[in-house]
Design a protein around this motif. Structure first.
Motif, PDB file in Angstrom:
ATOM      1  N   ASN A 188     -17.222 -37.795  14.079  1.00 59.40           N
ATOM      2  CA  ASN A 188     -16.059 -37.384  15.121  1.00 59.40           C
ATOM      3  C   ASN A 188     -14.848 -37.554  14.309  1.00 59.40           C
ATOM      4  N   THR A 189     -14.504 -37.049  13.093  1.00 57.90           N
ATOM      5  CA  THR A 189     -13.301 -37.298  12.437  1.00 57.90           C
ATOM      6  C   THR A 189     -12.902 -35.933  11.645  1.00 57.90           C
ATOM      7  N   VAL A 190     -11.732 -35.486  11.660  1.00 62.25           N
ATOM      8  CA  VAL A 190     -10.860 -34.629  11.073  1.00 62.25           C
ATOM      9  C   VAL A 190      -9.846 -35.381  10.003  1.00 62.25           C
ATOM     10  N   TYR A 191     -10.044 -34.697   8.969  1.00 58.40           N
ATOM     11  CA  TYR A 191      -8.995 -35.402   7.809  1.00 58.40           C
ATOM     12  C   TYR A 191      -7.922 -34.191   7.450  1.00 58.40           C
ATOM     13  N   LEU A 192      -6.712 -34.991   6.982  1.00 58.25           N
ATOM     14  CA  LEU A 192      -5.903 -34.195   6.505  1.00 58.25           C
ATOM     15  C   LEU A 192      -5.363 -34.931   5.127  1.00 58.25           C
ATOM     16  N   GLN A 193      -5.753 -34.144   4.024  1.00 59.64           N
ATOM     17  CA  GLN A 193      -5.565 -34.674   2.713  1.00 59.64           C
ATOM     18  C   GLN A 193      -4.057 -34.024   2.395  1.00 59.64           C
ATOM     19  N   MET A 194      -3.054 -34.684   1.972  1.00 58.96           N
ATOM     20  CA  MET A 194      -1.719 -34.181   1.983  1.00 58.96           C
ATOM     21  C   MET A 194      -1.350 -34.674   0.368  1.00 58.96           C
ATOM     22  N   ASN A 195      -1.227 -33.732  -0.378  1.00 58.37           N
ATOM     23  CA  ASN A 195      -0.984 -34.000  -1.717  1.00 58.37           C
ATOM     24  C   ASN A 195       0.659 -33.386  -2.269  1.00 58.37           C
ATOM     25  N   SER A 196       0.996 -33.882  -3.440  1.00 59.05           N
ATOM     26  CA  SER A 196       2.247 -33.304  -3.607  1.00 59.05           C
ATOM     27  C   SER A 196       3.470 -33.413  -2.485  1.00 59.05           C
ATOM     28  N   LEU A 197       3.516 -34.460  -2.067  1.00 62.10           N
ATOM     29  CA  LEU A 197       4.466 -34.679  -0.837  1.00 62.10           C
ATOM     30  C   LEU A 197       5.661 -34.619  -1.169  1.00 62.10           C
ATOM     31  N   LYS A 198       6.474 -34.004  -0.222  1.00 64.65           N
ATOM     32  CA  LYS A 198       7.866 -33.864  -0.372  1.00 64.65           C
ATOM     33  C   LYS A 198       8.674 -34.629   0.677  1.00 64.65           C
ATOM     34  N   PRO A 199       9.861 -35.002   0.502  1.00 64.00           N
ATOM     35  CA  PRO A 199      10.839 -35.716   1.445  1.00 64.00           C
ATOM     36  C   PRO A 199      10.844 -34.809   3.021  1.00 64.00           C
ATOM     37  N   GLU A 200      10.753 -33.530   2.720  1.00 64.43           N
ATOM     38  CA  GLU A 200      10.687 -32.768   3.894  1.00 64.43           C
ATOM     39  C   GLU A 200       9.291 -32.784   4.851  1.00 64.43           C
ATOM     40  N   ASP A 201       8.404 -33.432   4.249  1.00 64.03           N
ATOM     41  CA  ASP A 201       7.339 -33.505   4.916  1.00 64.03           C
ATOM     42  C   ASP A 201       7.115 -34.771   5.851  1.00 64.03           C
ATOM     43  N   THR A 202       8.175 -35.510   5.851  1.00 62.83           N
ATOM     44  CA  THR A 202       8.472 -36.751   6.490  1.00 62.83           C
ATOM     45  C   THR A 202       8.659 -36.270   7.965  1.00 62.83           C
ATOM     46  N   ALA A 203       7.469 -36.968   8.730  1.00 58.47           N
ATOM     47  CA  ALA A 203       7.425 -36.624  10.205  1.00 58.47           C
ATOM     48  C   ALA A 203       6.424 -37.309  10.864  1.00 58.47           C
ATOM     49  N   VAL A 204       6.319 -37.561  12.254  1.00 50.15           N
ATOM     50  CA  VAL A 204       5.179 -37.945  12.994  1.00 50.15           C
ATOM     51  C   VAL A 204       4.188 -36.812  13.025  1.00 50.15           C
ATOM     52  N   TYR A 205       3.064 -37.269  12.429  1.00 53.21           N
ATOM     53  CA  TYR A 205       1.832 -36.296  12.668  1.00 53.21           C
ATOM     54  C   TYR A 205       0.906 -36.475  13.541  1.00 53.21           C
ATOM     55  N   TYR A 206       0.680 -35.403  14.546  1.00 54.84           N
ATOM     56  CA  TYR A 206      -0.385 -35.530  15.436  1.00 54.84           C
ATOM     57  C   TYR A 206      -1.511 -34.876  15.314  1.00 54.84           C
ATOM     58  N   CYS A 207      -2.683 -35.237  15.761  1.00 53.28           N
ATOM     59  CA  CYS A 207      -3.862 -34.377  15.603  1.00 53.28           C
ATOM     60  C   CYS A 207      -3.949 -33.908  17.071  1.00 53.28           C
ATOM     61  N   ALA A 208      -4.688 -32.671  17.538  1.00 58.00           N
ATOM     62  CA  ALA A 208      -4.946 -32.261  18.940  1.00 58.00           C
ATOM     63  C   ALA A 208      -6.121 -31.473  18.722  1.00 58.00           C
ATOM     64  N   GLY A 209      -6.902 -31.328  19.797  1.00 56.01           N
ATOM     65  CA  GLY A 209      -8.002 -30.397  19.960  1.00 56.01           C
ATOM     66  C   GLY A 209      -8.149 -29.369  21.162  1.00 56.01           C
ATOM     67  N   ARG A 210      -9.035 -28.515  20.979  1.00 62.78           N
ATOM     68  CA  ARG A 210      -9.218 -27.680  22.112  1.00 62.78           C
ATOM     69  C   ARG A 210     -10.652 -26.960  21.895  1.00 62.78           C
ATOM     70  N   SER A 211     -11.178 -26.485  23.055  1.00 61.01           N
ATOM     71  CA  SER A 211     -12.457 -25.713  23.106  1.00 61.01           C
ATOM     72  C   SER A 211     -12.192 -24.400  22.569  1.00 61.01           C
ATOM     73  N   GLY A 212     -12.932 -23.855  21.930  1.00 60.23           N
ATOM     74  CA  GLY A 212     -12.959 -22.333  21.567  1.00 60.23           C
ATOM     75  C   GLY A 212     -12.153 -22.210  20.097  1.00 60.23           C
ATOM     76  N   TRP A 213     -11.662 -20.847  19.995  1.00 57.77           N
ATOM     77  CA  TRP A 213     -11.084 -20.765  18.602  1.00 57.77           C
ATOM     78  C   TRP A 213      -9.840 -21.275  18.502  1.00 57.77           C
ATOM     79  N   TYR A 214      -9.511 -21.727  17.129  1.00 55.19           N
ATOM     80  CA  TYR A 214      -8.295 -22.353  16.994  1.00 55.19           C
ATOM     81  C   TYR A 214      -7.266 -21.508  16.739  1.00 55.19           C
ATOM     82  N   THR A 215      -6.072 -22.057  16.953  1.00 54.38           N
ATOM     83  CA  THR A 215      -4.777 -21.203  17.226  1.00 54.38           C
ATOM     84  C   THR A 215      -3.755 -22.243  16.671  1.00 54.38           C
TER      85      THR A 215
END
Length: 122
Positions: A76-103
């Motif tokens: 029951n886990t989704v991962y986000l591997q983040m490489n070559s990070l930049k200062p502009e990637d600084t943020a709060v990261y949220y995961c979210a789910g929905r039924s059906g096709w992704y948007t």
């Protein structure tokens, strides 16, 4: 469904982090899951999304080629591997789910995690 995002932290530019999003319910395995981020003073924006079987994914132009989204439905886990990070990637990261096709639209998602802070120093 409750989501728990984790894995954020402080990293130098060029470094890597792996975020995890773990769900409380088995229905997660039939949900598309996306990662979004919100930097201070900015609107929440799409980062990446993966279909419920993990066969399809989409990325924002700003992260394509550097970030990789994957999932393990047995955990029951989704991962986000983040490489070559930049200062502009600084943020709060949220995961979210929905039924059906992704948007890529934040308004299409039914449930959200609490967010995990990623800070990239220059």
């Amino acid at each position: 469904v409750q989501l728990q995002a984790s894995g954020g932290g402080l990293v130098q530019a060029g470094g890597s982090l792996r975020l995890s999003c773990t769900a409380s319910a088995r229905t997660f395995s039939t949900s598309s899951v996306g990662w979004f981020r919100q930097a201070p003073g900015k609107e929440r924006e799409f980062v990446a999304v993966i279909s419920w079987l993990g066969h399809s994914a989409s990325y924002a132009d700003s992260v394509r080629g550097r970030f990789d989204i994957s999932r393990d439905n047995a955990k029951n886990t989704v991962y986000l591997q983040m490489n070559s990070l930049k200062p502009e990637d600084t943020a709060v990261y949220y995961c979210a789910g929905r039924s059906g096709w992704y948007t890529t639209k934040t308004s299409d998602y039914d449930y959200w995690g609490q967010g995990t802070l990623v800070t990239v120093s220059s």
